[in-house]
Write a protein that holds these residues in place. Structure first.
Motif, PDB file in Angstrom:
ATOM      1  N   LYS A   3       0.854  -1.072   0.031  1.00 34.09           N
ATOM      2  CA  LYS A   3       0.019   0.009   0.078  1.00 34.09           C
ATOM      3  C   LYS A   3       0.796   1.281   0.038  1.00 34.09           C
ATOM      4  O   LYS A   3       2.099   1.305   0.124  1.00 34.09           O
ATOM      5  N   TYR A  30      -6.813  -2.581   0.105  1.00 32.19           N
ATOM      6  CA  TYR A  30      -5.773  -3.089  -0.929  1.00 32.19           C
ATOM      7  C   TYR A  30      -5.863  -4.525  -1.121  1.00 32.19           C
ATOM      8  O   TYR A  30      -5.089  -5.179  -1.993  1.00 32.19           O
ATOM      9  N   SER A  60      -2.982  -5.579  -5.032  1.00 30.71           N
ATOM     10  CA  SER A  60      -2.602  -4.287  -4.304  1.00 30.71           C
ATOM     11  C   SER A  60      -1.890  -3.250  -5.151  1.00 30.71           C
ATOM     12  O   SER A  60      -1.916  -2.338  -5.033  1.00 30.71           O
ATOM     13  N   VAL A 119      -4.078  -1.324  -7.374  1.00 29.33           N
ATOM     14  CA  VAL A 119      -4.919  -0.262  -6.386  1.00 29.33           C
ATOM     15  C   VAL A 119      -3.578   0.983  -6.478  1.00 29.33           C
ATOM     16  O   VAL A 119      -4.126   2.042  -6.568  1.00 29.33           O
TER      17      VAL A 119
END
Length: 217
Positions: free
Chosen positions: A52, A93, A112, A115
């Motif tokens: 993230k 995520y 993830s 994103v």
């Protein structure tokens, strides 16, 4: 001094302009290459499980580094996926198969990354509320609706629109949407992602992604 990438997303306009499209694409490539190493070239295959914005740090030259491996799992080279009853990570995520069934694999990290890629292109946070025609959407759903409407360039951070390579930005949006597809088998591998980002070959069209509605972090 290292800078957490999530703080870059929160900078005001005058400071965000320092990180132009060229630098943002280098950051995207750097993260993709880092994951490729973890998934393929490391002695043991490592699944990060919590990729993230706040786990990407930039050095003094704005080169990205993947950090915080506290939730990572090590796979043997021949392992394809694993299952857990303890779901860890940041929900926005997480891939759908991980959230709903506890199944994680390299394709969980690919989700993830998708994103994160959309966040870098748009300068919007996955946790933020976005709307189209009064419908609340997260960033993934917002990007998909713009894609369906034939106006994906509207996703791009306004600061970048005049100076970026439009073809390159649209390629990144396409790749991001391929990475967040609902089915893990439909998502590209990490090797495919690196190739898609850097080549000029025609990309497959994305299917409807998972988790379009607004989700709490």
């Amino acid at each position: 001094m290292d800078l957490c990438f999530c703080k870059v997303l929160d900078l005001d306009q005058s400071k965000r302009e320092i990180i132009d499209w060229k630098k943002r694409f280098e950051i995207i490539e750097g993260i993709a290459q880092g994951l490729l190493y973890l998934h393929k070239y490391s002695r043991l295959r490592i699944i990060h499980r919590d990729l993230k914005a706040s786990n990407i740090v930039l050095d003094e030259n704005l080169n990205p580094k993947i950090s915080d491996f506290g939730m990572a799992r090590i796979f043997k080279i021949n392992d394809l996926q694993a299952n857990t009853n303890q779901i860890v990570g940041t929900r926005c995520y997480m891939s759908p198969e991980y959230v709903m069934e506890g199944i994680f694999s390299v394709k969980s990290d690919v989700f993830s990354f998708g994103v994160l890629l959309l966040e870098i292109v748009s300068d919007k946070r996955i946790q933020g509320l976005l709307e189209i025609d009064g419908h609340p959407l997260n960033l993934v759903g917002y990007a998909w609706e713009l894609w369906k409407a034939g106006i994906p360039f509207e996703l791009v951070d306004p600061i970048l629109r005049e100076s970026c390579s439009k073809d390159q930005v649209l390629r990144c949006i396409n790749v991001g949407l391929l990475c967040v597809e609902d089915s893990a088998t439909d998502r590209p591998t990490r090797s495919d992602v690196v190739s898609m980002l850097t080549s000029e070959a025609q990309l497959p069209l994305p299917r409807q992604p998972a988790f379009q509605i607004q989700e709490l972090p």
